[in-house]
Design a protein around this motif. Structure first.
Motif, PDB file in Angstrom:
ATOM      1  N   ILE A  85      10.776  -2.827   7.259  1.00  0.00           N
ATOM      2  CA  ILE A  85       9.544  -2.682   6.041  1.00  0.00           C
ATOM      3  C   ILE A  85       8.639  -1.242   6.696  1.00  0.00           C
ATOM      4  CG2 ILE A  85       7.662  -2.783   5.196  1.00  0.00           C
ATOM      5  CD1 ILE A  85      10.455  -3.874   3.941  1.00  0.00           C
ATOM      6  N   CYS A  88       6.589 -10.421   5.417  1.00  0.00           N
ATOM      7  CA  CYS A  88       6.520  -8.942   5.027  1.00  0.00           C
ATOM      8  C   CYS A  88       5.558  -9.796   3.257  1.00  0.00           C
ATOM      9  CB  CYS A  88       7.208  -8.075   4.379  1.00  0.00           C
ATOM     10  SG  CYS A  88       6.018  -6.463   3.044  1.00  0.00           S
ATOM     11  N   VAL A  89       4.745  -9.357   3.079  1.00  0.00           N
ATOM     12  CA  VAL A  89       3.799  -9.141   1.953  1.00  0.00           C
ATOM     13  C   VAL A  89       4.225  -9.242   0.650  1.00  0.00           C
ATOM     14  CG1 VAL A  89       2.361  -7.565   2.447  1.00  0.00           C
ATOM     15  CG2 VAL A  89       1.309  -9.710   1.435  1.00  0.00           C
ATOM     16  N   TYR A 114       1.998  -6.708   7.453  1.00  0.00           N
ATOM     17  CA  TYR A 114       1.244  -4.970   7.096  1.00  0.00           C
ATOM     18  C   TYR A 114      -0.702  -5.346   7.822  1.00  0.00           C
ATOM     19  CZ  TYR A 114      -1.816  -7.850   3.568  1.00  0.00           C
ATOM     20  OH  TYR A 114      -2.875  -8.575   2.850  1.00  0.00           O
TER      21      TYR A 114
END
Ligand SMILES: Nc1nc2c(c(=O)[nH]1)N[C@H]1C(S)=C(S)[C@@H](COP(=O)(O)O)O[C@H]1N2
Ligand SMILES: [Mo]
Length: 539
Positions: free
Chosen positions: A260, A307-308, A396
Motif C-alpha cells: 500500500i 494497514c488501517v 499510515y
C-alpha cells in the motif's frame, strides 16, 4: 473495439486494384509494432520495469536458445552479443510485423491475429521471468490492444488512398467514393503513419529511460550484501504453524506481502545517494548515510504490519522478519528537546507519517529503520533502501517506506499525509481476528472440519480466540505458538460439522483482557472492527 472493417479483399472477379501497396501495408504493420512497444513501455512505468515486454522477450530468447546458438552468438559477437541479439530481434520483428501488415490488408483479420499471438507470447515471456507478478502482464496486453486498434486504422486510410487513385474501380467497390481525391487521402495515410510513429517513439523512449533507471536500482539492490545481525531473532518455532491446508503462512513471503502506498511510480533510490536527516526539535541534527547505517549494530525482529484500510476479514496484513537499526538510538543521539511529542517521517516521494515520539524512544518497542525483509534487502516496492517499521502501529502513521527525513516536532504543529484526509492522527493497530478456512461460500463434507485463521493485536498480544457456529455458545479455539506479542497467531477449532448451511465466526481476546467487539465499524477513521464470519454449506 469500434474499428470499422472495410475489407480490402474483393471477390476475385472484381480484380485487385492496379496499384500495389504491399510496401505501405508492411510499413503500417511495422508502425503498429512501434505503437505496441511504445504503449507497453509506457504501461511498464506504472506496473514496474518487470513488465517491460521487449526486455522480457529478449531474456526469454536467451534462456530458450540452445547452447549451440548461444555459443555461436558469443563466438561471432563476443561481448557485443547482447547488442547483436537486440539487432537480430529487431530485424525479425520488423519482418514479422511487416508481413502482418500485408496479411491484414489481404486477409483481415490475419494481421491482428499475428499481433494477438505475438502479444500472448510476450505475456508468457514476461510471466515466466523470475519474480514477476500478474500485473507485469499488463504492458504486453495494453500494447497488443493498441496495435490491434492502430493496424486496421492505418490500413483503412491506405485503402482509401488506393481507391482514390483508381477511378471506376473505387466506385464499384465502395458505396461512398472517397471525396477529397488522391492527394488528401495520401496525406491522411502518411500523417497517420508519421504521427503514430512519432508519438510511440517519444513516449516509448521517455518511458524506457525511466524504466532503465529503475532497472539499475534493481541491479544495485541485487549487489547488496546485508551485514549479519548483532541481535538475531529466535527461529520461528515449528509450533507457530498449524497443519491446516489453506491457513495463512506464519511468515509472509516478500512476494505475497501486501503493498500500500501513494506512489504511482516506485521511487528509485541509489543507496550510495541515500541519507537520512534527523532534525527539528533536537539538540544535535544528524545525517546518516546508508553505509553508516549498515555499520551500526543491526537487529532482527519479526513483526506483523497491517494497514488501517484493512476490512474485517481483509488481507492487508503480513508478518516479516525485519532487519534494521533501532530508531531510538539515533533519536538518543539527536536528543529531542522538551515539548516534542511526534516524529514526522518523510519519504523520497513526499509521503509523511506522524509517529508518537514516546513509541519510537521506548526501550520495549523495536521500532526499526529497516534495511532487510525476510533475509533480503527491502524490495523496491517495500521501501528500498530504508523504511520504518513500528510494531503496534498501523502503516499510515509509522511505516514510511523510502524514508529520507525524520523531523522531531509536535502533534500540535504537524500532521502526516492521511490525517487531513479523514484518518486519526494516532493509529494503534486494533485487536482483530480472521477466518481463513473454510473460505466463505464454500461447501465441505460433514465430519471434522478445521475452522482456522489468524488473530493479532501487535505489541499487546492475543490471549484467546473463540469460535461460534450459528447461535451456539462460543468455544475456545486452539492457539498455535507465537514468536512475540508483536506477531499474529494462528488458531484452529476442529468442528464436527453437520449437514446444512452454517455461519462460523471468530472473536479474539487480547493479552490485556480486551474482547473483540461485535459492532461493525468501517476502516475510517482508525481501523475496522467487528467479527469475521463465513457462510459454509456442509454436505
Ligand atoms: N512512502 C510511503 N510509505 C508508506 C506509504 C506510502 O503511501 N508512501 N503507505 C503506508 C501505509 S498506509 C502502509 S499500510 C504501509 C504498507 O507497507 P507495505 O506496502 O510494505 O506493506 O506503508 C506505509 N508507508
Ligand atoms: Mo495503510
Amino acid at each position: 473495439m469500434s474499428v470499422r472493417l472495410e475489407t480490402p479483399v474483393e471477390p476475385a472477379s472484381a480484380g485487385m486494384p492496379p496499384r500495389a501497396s504491399s510496401g505501405w501495408a508492411a510499413l503500417a504493420g511495422v508502425v503498429s509494432f512501434v505503437a505496441w512497444a511504445g504503449a507497453a513501455e509506457a504501461a511498464a512505468v506504472v506496473t514496474g520495469p518487470g513488465g517491460s515486454p521487449l526486455l522480457a522477450v529478449g531474456s526469454a530468447v536467451i534462456d530458450l536458445a540452445p547452447a549451440a546458438a548461444k555459443d555461436t552468438m558469443v563466438g561471432l559477437f563476443g561481448t557485443g552479443d547482447k547488442v547483436a541479439l537486440g539487432v537480430l530481434m529487431a530485424v525479425v520483428l520488423v519482418i514479422v510485423t511487416g508481413l502482418a501488415g500485408v496479411a491484414e490488408q489481404h486477409r483481415p483479420p490475419l494481421g491482428r491475429v499475428v499481433f494477438g499471438v505475438g502479444g500472448a507470447l510476450a505475456v508468457a515471456a514476461v510471466l515466466t521471468r523470475a519474480g514477476s507478478g500478474s500485473l507485469d502482464a499488463a504492458p504486453a496486453v495494453i500494447g497488443t490492444v493498441v496495435a490491434v486498434v492502430v493496424l486496421p486504422g492505418l490500413l483503412r486510410r491506405l485503402w482509401r488512398w488506393r481507391l482514390s487513385t483508381t477511378p471506376g474501380w473505387a466506385a464499384a467497390t465502395e458505396p461512398t467514393p472517397p471525396l477529397g481525391g488522391a492527394p488528401v487521402e495520401r496525406r491522411s495515410f502518411l500523417t497517420a503513419i508519421g504521427l503514430t510513429s512519432a508519438v510511440a517513439v517519444v513516449v516509448g523512449a521517455g518511458a524506457r529511460v525511466i524504466n532503465a533507471g529503475r532497472a539499475d536500482v534493481a541491479a544495485l539492490r541485487d549487489g547488496i550484501a546485508l551485514p549479519e545481525a548483532a541481535v538475531t531473532a529466535e527461529p520461528v518455532p515449528a509450533g507457530a504453524s498449524l497443519d491446516v491446508p489453506g491457513i495463512t503462512p506464519y511468515v509472509t513471503s516478500n512476494e505475497d506481502f501486501y503493498r500500500i502506498d501513494t506512489a504511482l511510480r516506485v521511487p528509485s533510490i541509489d543507496p550510495a545517494e541515500w541519507s537520512l536527516r534527523i532534525h527539528g526539535l533536537v539538540e544535535n541534527e544528524i545525517v546518516v548515510s546508508f553505509d553508516e547505517l549498515l555499520a551500526l549494530p543491526l537487529e532482527e525482529h519479526l513483526a506483523t504490519l497491517s494497514c488501517v484500510s484493512n476490512e474485517v476479514g481483509g488481507d492487508l496484513i503480513g508478518t516479516a522478519l525485519w532487519l534494521g537499526h533501532p530508531i531510538r538510538t539515533l533519536l538518543a543521539r539527536a536528543v529531542p528537546t522538551a515539548g516534542a511529542d511526534m516524529v514526522l517521517s518523510t519519504s523520497e516521494d513526499g509521503f509523511t507519517a506522524g509517529t508518537p515520539l514516546d513509541v519510537l524512544t521506548d526501550e520495549g518497542t523495536d521500532a526499526l529503520l529497516a534495511v532487510g525483509m525476510n533475509g533480503q534487502p527491502l524490495p523496491q516496492e517495500h521501501g528500498f533502501p530504508v523504511r520504518m517499521v513500528v510494531p503496534g502501529l498501523f502503516g499510515y502513521v509509522s511505516a514510511t517506506k523510502w524514508v529520507v527525513d525524520l523531523e522531531v516536532t509536535r502533534f500540535a504543529d504537524a500532521e502526516g499525509y492521511w490525517t487531513p484526509r479523514g484518518w486519526d492522527a494516532l493509529g494503534p493497530v486494533k485487536l482483530e481476528s480472521r477466518v481463513d478456512v473454510p473460505a466463505s461460500g464454500t461447501s465441505v463434507d460433514a465430519g471434522t472440519v478445521p475452522i482456522a485463521g489468524v488473530a493479532w493485536h501487535p505489541h499487546t498480544g492475543v490471549a484467546r480466540v473463540e469460535v461460534q457456529i450459528d447461535e451456539e455458545p462460543w468455544v475456545d479455539a486452539q492457539l498455535a505458538d507465537s514468536v512475540s506479542a508483536d506477531t499474529w497467531v494462528q488458531w484452529v477449532h476442529r468442528w464436527e460439522a453437520t449437514s446444512g448451511r452454517h455461519t462460523v465466526r471468530v472473536r479474539a481476546t487480547g493479552a490485556d483482557g480486551e474482547v473483540q467487539r461485535e459492532a461493525r465499524m468501517a476502516p475510517a477513521p482508525n481501523g475496522a472492527e467487528g467479527w469475521d464470519e463465513h457462510q459454509v454449506t456442509v454436505r
